[in-house]
Write an enzyme that holds these catalytic residues in place. Sequence first.
Site, short mmCIF file in Angstrom:
data_model
loop_
_atom_site.label_atom_id
_atom_site.label_comp_id
_atom_site.label_asym_id
_atom_site.label_seq_id
_atom_site.Cartn_x
_atom_site.Cartn_y
_atom_site.Cartn_z
N ASP A 233 0.86 -1.29 0.27
CA ASP A 233 -0.05 -0.06 0.16
C ASP A 233 0.84 1.09 -0.10
O ASP A 233 2.07 1.14 0.02
CB ASP A 233 -1.08 0.09 1.31
N GLU B 73 22.52 -20.91 -18.81
CA GLU B 73 21.59 -20.19 -18.11
C GLU B 73 22.43 -19.14 -17.35
O GLU B 73 21.78 -17.91 -17.53
CB GLU B 73 20.91 -21.04 -16.92
#
Length: 726
Positions: A533, A613
């Site tokens: 928030d 990777e």
Amino acid sequence: MIVLDKENRVFTLHTQNTTYQMKADRHNILLHTYYGPRISGGDLSYLIQYADRGFSPNPNEVGDERDYSLDTLPQEYSSCGVGDFRIPSIEFEPEDGSRLADLRYADYTLYRGKYALEGLPAFWGGEEWETLVIRMKDTAAKMSVELYYGVLEERDLITRAVRVINQGTETVRLQRCASLCLDFQRDDLDFITFDGCHTMERCPSRAPLRPGIQSVNSLRGTSSHHHNPFVILCERSANEDFGLCYGAMLVYSGNFQAAAERTQLENNRLVLGIDPYNFCFTLAPGEAFTAPEAALVCSPGGFGQMSRQFHRALREHLIRDPYEGRRRPVLMNNWEATYFDFTADKLVDIARGAQGLGIELFVMDDGWFGSRDTDLSGLGDWSVNLSKLPGGLEALVPRIQALGMGFGLWIEPEMVSENSQLYREHPDWALGVPGRPQARGRSQLVLDFSRREVRDYIYEAMRKILDGAGITYIKWDMNRSLSDVWSAALPANRQGEVYHRYVLGVYDILERLRRDYPELLIESCSGGGGRFDAGMLYYTPQIWCSDNTDAVDRLRIQYGTSFCYPVSAMGAHVSVSPNEQNGRVTSMETRGTVAMSGTFGYEMDLGRCTREEREIIKRQTAFFKEHYDLIQKGDYYRLSDPFTAPFTAWEQVSPDRREALVSLVTGPTQAAAPFRRLRLKGLDPNRTYQVNGEGAYPGDVLMEAGWPLPMPWGDHQSTQLYLSAL
Ligand code: DGJ
């Protein structure tokens, strides 16, 4: 720009694209007359219709003027118990036990700059803001209510806050105090909320308002994974690019309620603020209560424009970023790599595996302190577990730094385990009613942060750690909902203050940290996105978006989150495949594409990656760093809805529109897939762009005719298109 018509007592708030207006009428009722696309102004009270409606009473002083009722008029801040039967904004109880609030306009103040709220997060800034304060009074109860309005013209942002002052000689109990009330004289609104659960947060849910009250709230003491304190009301036809919509957010991290009501007149009211459950503040004569700030953006151009205005306003006028103007570090976190099972050597090994891949910060997660070998014990004992980390942080941090990385630390300051030294010494420091065993959450209890001595103790413990050992980042976690909310430090008649005082307590420590460690980067977290928030963003520039690190679920979570919050706020990491939350297999490319539209980092043992990777990771971190400003601060466009479309695409465009990055992840694979095109947004129609360094494509062509989607080959493949103007 705020325009006052003193004679007619009309207050008009203009932003770049919107206008908001209210008027104090002949009975000193503050009427809301308009909020919508920018218009020239004037006194818009001619729009208000007066008609007698059965069972809608009339204020005493209007006599038999039956068409004047608080129940039918659009109110700026609704009263209670005196004839408006829609959602009240405020409720209070003087010593006579009455529960009425009849607020009448008294006067106003107007000034340049932005008001601040003591002890509470709020938007900030200088001369680019204007502030209007309107004072209302309930004469009988001797209560004064100040309505604050902050206007940030360029961002179409209007903030609101409320301060209630007891001006009488008796004690008053304040039982509800909303931050925002908005009456809409429109009959066709949809209500959009952002809902979910732990590991699947902020999924948009949209429905037409129907008669009665529809609401979302949190009673968990935090804003919660389950509903977000951000909602939208919009025209039924509104979409990403068209239509009128209103976004409303609460700058607060505790219990909240967002309630929308469709009324007898087929109008709508939105009330947003602290949930009234177990909320009651006692105000002695002269005392005041300040409700948290709310913020509104009205967008006449659909959700996309609304989101971009919120993103900029949050980045530039709410979030206080110690890295302001600099790039925040790409981090790696050991949680999903080790969980609790680590030693100093193992961590150094993992960090060594990350060397050379562009990682700049190593974060040691849960398990480094007290007797914390599982999540059953140790919280509250913030001293290093020397059997795991011999020599303590003083020994470990330099070893990590020697590998070219900064050091960050996980901490969960608001919690205590019953199996901890702290709890054995101070059992009453946990929230809980004597004689009533508390509910446990993740086997832990919640410290009573409403108490100063508890906060002081925890803060000192944190200082000891932070002062010692070159820590540049902390992850502030919070892993349960509040229950058994009762404080040993407050009398029986003040227990309704504990929820809010708890939140103020969290803000207090975060503010102290900011004051004492201005360079410290804090990422907050509450089991991922349980406290995502604007209140937390004021103190912590990034928030771990979700404990769900699966790239495909994250597409939805980050999509929903993006309606209000900027990319730079969303903590996002690449983790292992198959994913540890849902077993899904995704490629390293797809995981990187999704995580880099967040704060970007890795949460896996990179030493175990294949050579191929590792090459991909190197390219990802280099690409992210090269395009950091575009990704983190570019204007954000959602190009598809991952809940309905067969692919998810989004785009960041630099403010000068010379660069853009389009990211796309396909859905489940399909043979004989249809031919599809993706229309880009936000480009300069008059410029020509290269795409990934090749070709020459006019902006208008890319926006109107589009770009062909890649043919799917395998599930959830990703593509990134980097556009640069020629
Ligand atoms: C919940 C967080 O969201 C995780 O990332 C991790 O830090 C754990 N807590 C540790 O207990």
